[in-house]
Each structure stands twice: as structure tokens, then as C-alpha cells.
Design a protein around this motif. Structure first.
Motif, short mmCIF file in Angstrom:
data_model
loop_
_atom_site.label_atom_id
_atom_site.label_comp_id
_atom_site.label_asym_id
_atom_site.label_seq_id
_atom_site.Cartn_x
_atom_site.Cartn_y
_atom_site.Cartn_z
N ASP A 189 35.62 -27.37 1.40
CA ASP A 189 35.99 -26.34 0.43
C ASP A 189 36.65 -25.14 1.12
OD1 ASP A 189 35.18 -27.77 -1.78
OD2 ASP A 189 33.36 -26.61 -2.13
N ARG A 190 36.11 -24.73 2.26
CA ARG A 190 36.72 -23.61 2.98
C ARG A 190 38.15 -23.94 3.39
NH1 ARG A 190 32.39 -20.64 6.95
NH2 ARG A 190 34.26 -19.50 7.54
N TRP A 191 38.36 -25.16 3.84
CA TRP A 191 39.70 -25.61 4.26
C TRP A 191 40.68 -25.54 3.09
CZ3 TRP A 191 42.38 -27.15 8.53
CH2 TRP A 191 43.53 -27.90 8.32
N TYR A 192 40.30 -26.16 1.98
CA TYR A 192 41.20 -26.21 0.83
C TYR A 192 41.38 -24.85 0.15
CZ TYR A 192 41.75 -31.23 1.11
OH TYR A 192 42.07 -32.50 1.52
N LEU A 193 40.33 -24.05 0.07
CA LEU A 193 40.47 -22.73 -0.53
C LEU A 193 41.44 -21.86 0.29
CD1 LEU A 193 36.81 -22.05 -1.66
CD2 LEU A 193 38.82 -22.18 -3.15
N ARG A 235 43.87 -22.91 2.35
CA ARG A 235 45.22 -23.46 2.45
C ARG A 235 45.88 -23.77 1.11
NH1 ARG A 235 42.28 -24.06 6.64
NH2 ARG A 235 43.14 -24.07 8.74
N GLU A 236 45.07 -24.14 0.10
CA GLU A 236 45.65 -24.55 -1.17
C GLU A 236 45.06 -23.83 -2.37
OE1 GLU A 236 45.58 -28.82 -1.55
OE2 GLU A 236 46.31 -29.11 0.51
N GLY A 237 44.10 -22.94 -2.14
CA GLY A 237 43.52 -22.17 -3.23
C GLY A 237 42.68 -22.99 -4.20
N ARG A 238 42.11 -24.08 -3.71
CA ARG A 238 41.29 -24.95 -4.57
C ARG A 238 40.12 -25.50 -3.76
NH1 ARG A 238 41.74 -30.48 -3.58
NH2 ARG A 238 43.40 -31.07 -2.17
N ARG A 239 39.14 -25.99 -4.49
CA ARG A 239 38.01 -26.66 -3.85
C ARG A 239 38.36 -28.13 -3.64
NH1 ARG A 239 33.84 -23.52 -3.27
NH2 ARG A 239 33.51 -21.75 -4.63
N THR A 240 37.53 -28.80 -2.87
CA THR A 240 37.72 -30.23 -2.63
C THR A 240 37.48 -31.00 -3.92
OG1 THR A 240 36.78 -29.83 -0.44
CG2 THR A 240 37.03 -32.13 -1.13
N GLY A 241 38.37 -31.91 -4.23
CA GLY A 241 38.20 -32.76 -5.40
C GLY A 241 37.05 -33.74 -5.20
N ALA A 242 36.38 -34.10 -6.27
CA ALA A 242 35.21 -34.98 -6.19
C ALA A 242 35.55 -36.31 -5.52
CB ALA A 242 34.62 -35.21 -7.59
N GLU A 243 36.68 -36.90 -5.90
CA GLU A 243 37.06 -38.20 -5.34
C GLU A 243 37.36 -38.10 -3.85
OE1 GLU A 243 40.80 -41.02 -6.02
OE2 GLU A 243 39.54 -40.81 -7.82
N GLU A 244 38.10 -37.06 -3.45
CA GLU A 244 38.41 -36.93 -2.02
C GLU A 244 37.16 -36.60 -1.22
OE1 GLU A 244 41.51 -33.96 -1.47
OE2 GLU A 244 40.48 -32.63 -2.84
#
Length: 182
Positions: free
Chosen positions: A31-35, A37-46
């Protein structure tokens, strides 16, 4: 919580406690990575795909160990060690549950991991981390790790650290049940 302390012991990487802690750790760092770099949390599937892909099997004897730290008997942190070669061990999966940070758990887990690495015959511990994990980098520096050259090509590694493991373990003491043969 006076009198409560950390207890640390080896545990199978796929035990229910280890699995739950791996999920918590991976969710937080992903979540820290995606927030960032992409402004989002990790998707459930990924999240499910990546948790399954990183099983932790390399943290099993005879060349690795997963340590679980408990606070008041409850699983609350982990540290993994795996041999990279006869003299070098890698520290991985250092994690303490959010509500228990600041109580010495991370230092105790790293100390226990160092003792386990010595038990495997390693004279040096290495690790990698990301730039945004500033708390981790500060912890490693405080515990005597120094930045070094890259030893892997992980797409998520931005900082590499190493520490000689000469001498006896620090305050974490001996880790019962850790040996190169399991």
C-alpha cells in the motif's frame, strides 16, 4: 502493560501466525508503494497474487528460518533469515504490528535474526529496503548496518545494507531451536 516482554522463536513460514503476519506486512509495504507512486492502495487481486508468489519457503531449514515475535503471547512481528552463501545471510521480512511499534520488538527481532545467522555460520548479514521505508533504514543504521553496494537486482530495492556478525548476540540472546539442520 508492565512486565510484558517480547518472546521470539522460530516458526514454520506457513504457520497460521506467520501467514497472518506476512499478509499484514505485505499489505502495509505494498500500500505504501502504490500510494506513493500511483495514489491508490493495492488491489485485492494483486495483493493475493503477490502474497502467494512470495511463499517464504526459502525461510525454512536447512538454509533459512522465520522468527516470530510475540508480545504478551500474541504474534506481533517477524524476521526472516536465509543463507545466500556459506558466509552471508540475508535479513528479510522484518515487521512489527503497528500498535506495538516503539516497544523494542524490531531491535529484538533483528538481534535474534543475527544470532540465527551466526548459528548458520554466517559472518555477515545483508538486507535491502526501499527509500520510502525511512523507519526501516533508521532502524538498520541504529543497529550498526551500513549502506553497501547492491547485492541483488530486486525491482523494489533502493538501499542495501550490510553488517559483520562477529562476536556474541546483543540483548536478544540465543534463539532456541535454530540450527542449520532445523
Amino acid at each position: 502493560m508492565p512486565g510484558m516482554t517480547w518472546t521470539i522463536a522460530p516458526e514454520p513460514y506457513d504457520s497460521p501466525a506467520a501467514t497472518a503476519l506476512w499478509r499484514a506486512y505485505y499489505t502495509e509495504v505494498s500500500d505504501r508503494w502504490y500510494l506513493l507512486r500511483e495514489g491508490r492502495r493495492t488491489g485485492a487481486e494483486e495483493l493475493e497474487r503477490e502474497i502467494a508468489r512470495e511463499s517464504g519457503a526459502e525461510l525454512a531449514p536447512p538454509r533459512g528460518v522465520l522468527l516470530v515475535g510475540r508480545w504478551g503471547g500474541e504474534p506481533a512481528g517477524t524476521a526472516g533469515v536465509r543463507l545466500l552463501d556459506a558466509g552471508t545471510a540475508e535479513l528479510t521480512r522484518v515487521y512489527v504490528a503497528r500498535g506495538l511499534r516503539g516497544r523494542g520488538g524490531a531491535a529484538a527481532l533483528v538481534g535474534a535474526a543475527e544470532e540465527a545467522a551466526r548459528g548458520f555460520g554466517a559472518g555477515r548479514m545483508v538486507l535491502d529496503t526501499r527509500g520510502d521505508l525511512v523507519e526501516a533504514r533508521a532502524l538498520y543504521a541504529r543497529l550498526g548496518y551500513r549502506e553497501t553496494e547492491a547485492y541483488n537486482d530486486s525491482p523494489y530495492a533502493e538501499h542495501w545494507f550490510a553488517k559483520p556478525l562477529g562476536g556474541r548476540a546483543g540483548r536478544a540472546g540465543r534463539v532456541e531451536g535454530v540450527s542449520p539442520t532445523g
